[in-house]
Each structure stands twice: as C-alpha cells, then as structure tokens.
Motif scaffolding. Structure first.
Motif, PDB file in Angstrom:
ATOM      1  N   GLN A  85       0.808  -1.217   0.000  1.00 61.93           N
ATOM      2  CA  GLN A  85       0.000   0.000   0.000  1.00 61.93           C
ATOM      3  C   GLN A  85       0.843   1.270   0.000  1.00 61.93           C
ATOM      4  O   GLN A  85       0.699   2.129   0.860  1.00 61.93           O
ATOM      5  N   SER A  86       1.706   1.402  -0.980  1.00 61.13           N
ATOM      6  CA  SER A  86       2.450   2.649  -1.121  1.00 61.13           C
ATOM      7  C   SER A  86       1.580   3.653  -1.877  1.00 61.13           C
ATOM      8  O   SER A  86       0.797   3.271  -2.746  1.00 61.13           O
ATOM      9  N   PRO A  87       1.697   4.949  -1.558  1.00 61.78           N
ATOM     10  CA  PRO A  87       0.817   5.947  -2.168  1.00 61.78           C
ATOM     11  C   PRO A  87       0.879   6.003  -3.696  1.00 61.78           C
ATOM     12  O   PRO A  87      -0.126   6.242  -4.346  1.00 61.78           O
ATOM     13  N   GLY A  88       2.035   5.779  -4.281  1.00 62.96           N
ATOM     14  CA  GLY A  88       2.140   5.828  -5.734  1.00 62.96           C
ATOM     15  C   GLY A  88       1.368   4.733  -6.431  1.00 62.96           C
ATOM     16  O   GLY A  88       0.851   4.918  -7.528  1.00 62.96           O
ATOM     17  N   ILE A  89       1.264   3.584  -5.815  1.00 70.86           N
ATOM     18  CA  ILE A  89       0.523   2.461  -6.394  1.00 70.86           C
ATOM     19  C   ILE A  89      -0.957   2.568  -6.061  1.00 70.86           C
ATOM     20  O   ILE A  89      -1.813   2.248  -6.877  1.00 70.86           O
ATOM     21  N   VAL A  90      -1.278   3.019  -4.878  1.00 70.11           N
ATOM     22  CA  VAL A  90      -2.653   3.022  -4.389  1.00 70.11           C
ATOM     23  C   VAL A  90      -3.515   4.066  -5.094  1.00 70.11           C
ATOM     24  O   VAL A  90      -4.689   3.829  -5.342  1.00 70.11           O
ATOM     25  N   LYS A  91      -2.932   5.210  -5.437  1.00 68.63           N
ATOM     26  CA  LYS A  91      -3.729   6.325  -5.950  1.00 68.63           C
ATOM     27  C   LYS A  91      -4.587   5.971  -7.168  1.00 68.63           C
ATOM     28  O   LYS A  91      -5.762   6.303  -7.201  1.00 68.63           O
ATOM     29  N   PRO A  92      -4.067   5.288  -8.195  1.00 65.44           N
ATOM     30  CA  PRO A  92      -4.944   4.968  -9.330  1.00 65.44           C
ATOM     31  C   PRO A  92      -5.961   3.867  -9.031  1.00 65.44           C
ATOM     32  O   PRO A  92      -6.889   3.662  -9.796  1.00 65.44           O
ATOM     33  N   PHE A  93      -5.795   3.157  -7.934  1.00 66.83           N
ATOM     34  CA  PHE A  93      -6.681   2.049  -7.598  1.00 66.83           C
ATOM     35  C   PHE A  93      -7.574   2.390  -6.404  1.00 66.83           C
ATOM     36  O   PHE A  93      -7.759   1.568  -5.504  1.00 66.83           O
ATOM     37  N   SER A  94      -8.151   3.587  -6.387  1.00 68.14           N
ATOM     38  CA  SER A  94      -8.971   4.008  -5.245  1.00 68.14           C
ATOM     39  C   SER A  94     -10.205   3.129  -5.076  1.00 68.14           C
ATOM     40  O   SER A  94     -10.686   2.947  -3.958  1.00 68.14           O
ATOM     41  N   PHE A  95     -10.705   2.553  -6.157  1.00 71.76           N
ATOM     42  CA  PHE A  95     -11.889   1.702  -6.080  1.00 71.76           C
ATOM     43  C   PHE A  95     -11.623   0.416  -5.302  1.00 71.76           C
ATOM     44  O   PHE A  95     -12.558  -0.247  -4.876  1.00 71.76           O
ATOM     45  N   MET A  96     -10.357   0.060  -5.102  1.00 75.09           N
ATOM     46  CA  MET A  96     -10.034  -1.164  -4.361  1.00 75.09           C
ATOM     47  C   MET A  96     -10.237  -0.999  -2.857  1.00 75.09           C
ATOM     48  O   MET A  96     -10.058  -1.945  -2.098  1.00 75.09           O
TER      49      MET A  96
END
Length: 188
Positions: free
Chosen positions: A59-70
């Motif tokens: 759950q790093s911010p760079g990876i998480v941001k485009p996957f907010s629906f997850m």
C-alpha cells in the motif's frame, strides 16, 4: 483469534486467491501459443499481478492512488468481475483462472451489500485518504509543521512590494529556510 482479525484474514485470502486466478490465466495464455498478442496480454497481466500484490500487502501511495476503487467492497468486486471476464482465455487453465476471479468478485459484491461501510482498516477509504494525502502513519500529522512559504494575511499591507495587493500575496521579504521553524537549530 478475534472476529475482526479473522475477517481481515478472510478478505486478504480472497484477494490472494484472485491474484492466483490471474496467474492461472497468465499460464493459460502461454499454453496456447506464443503469439505476440498473448505476449502483450501476459505483460499486462504480470504488471497487474504486481500492482494487486502491492496494493494488498504494501500500500504505497504511488501504487494506491490509481486504484482508489479497491478500498470499497463494491469497487473491488466489480473490478474482479470485469477482470475475470476479460481474462477468460482459450485454454482450460485460463478459464479456471477467470472463473475464480469472477467468483471472488461476486463474493466482494455480496460483502458490499451485507457489510456496507464496514471495510477493514487496511482497505477502508479513510486509509486511502491517509495514504494519498501524505498523512500516512509514518508522516507528521500536525498542521504547519513544514511551512513552504509565509503568506501575508489579507488585512496586512505588503511592505516589500508596495505595488502588490495584500490579498493572497506571498511574503518574499523573509527568506524561506529548509529548517522548520518549530525545530531548534543545534550546533554540531
């Protein structure tokens, strides 16, 4: 084990099984043949497997941001259902992987309607907001801890640049120091 820990283990296990289904679909693509379309699909599936594993465990911010629906049961469920139907392939292994992903998606959609708003902390929208706003557990959370520029209040006149209006102008007469104001400077 208490019930909340058990639920977290169940949710993480379901996501790991969905990732496993994506791996099966990847294997099924390579069993058929090594045409360039299968290779391109495989590259995207490998990137998606890595991204989903990072979302689930890092759950790093760079990876998480485009996957907010997850960070919602419904978003995660719809994503898995669509991904499952897309990954259905021409080989039995790819079909099994796609069906597994669709089944996990349906389970998450059912969780949305039975546990609406009760996502575990690691996949809650509050966690997403903390990760993407820079307010994660390892960053400071108090306001004005790292000032970027000193802004002049609306009622004061800017003495450094008399022609400039006071409203919203930045005070350029005070140099900005990389040393935060609340930390005392110590001699080494």
């Amino acid at each position: 084990m208490e019930t909340s820990t058990t639920k977290v283990v169940v949710y993480k296990s379901l996501s790991v099984v969905a990732i496993f289904g994506l791996v099966l679909s990847l294997i099924g693509d390579f069993i058929i043949s090594l045409y360039w379309t299968n290779v391109i699909n495989a590259i995207f599936k490998i990137l998606l497997i890595v991204a989903l594993a990072l979302i689930e465990f890092r759950q790093s911010p760079g990876i998480v941001k485009p996957f907010s629906f997850m960070f919602y049961f419904l978003g995660r469920g719809v994503f898995y259902v669509i991904l499952g139907f897309i990954t259905l392939g021409g080989h039995v292994v790819a079909w099994v992987g796609g069906i597994i992903i669709v089944a996990i998606g349906i389970v998450f959609i059912v969780f949305h309607f039975t546990n609406n708003g009760k996502e575990p902390e690691y996949m809650s929208f509050y966690r997403f907001q903390r990760l993407t706003s820079g307010m994660s557990h390892d960053l400071p959370t108090t306001a004005n801890q790292y000032p970027v520029a000193h802004q002049i209040p609306l009622h004061e006149q800017n003495t450094a640049f008399p022609s400039a209006t006071a409203g919203g102008q930045y005070n350029t007469s005070v140099p900005i120091s990389p040393q935060p104001a609340h930390i005392e400077k110590t001699e080494i």
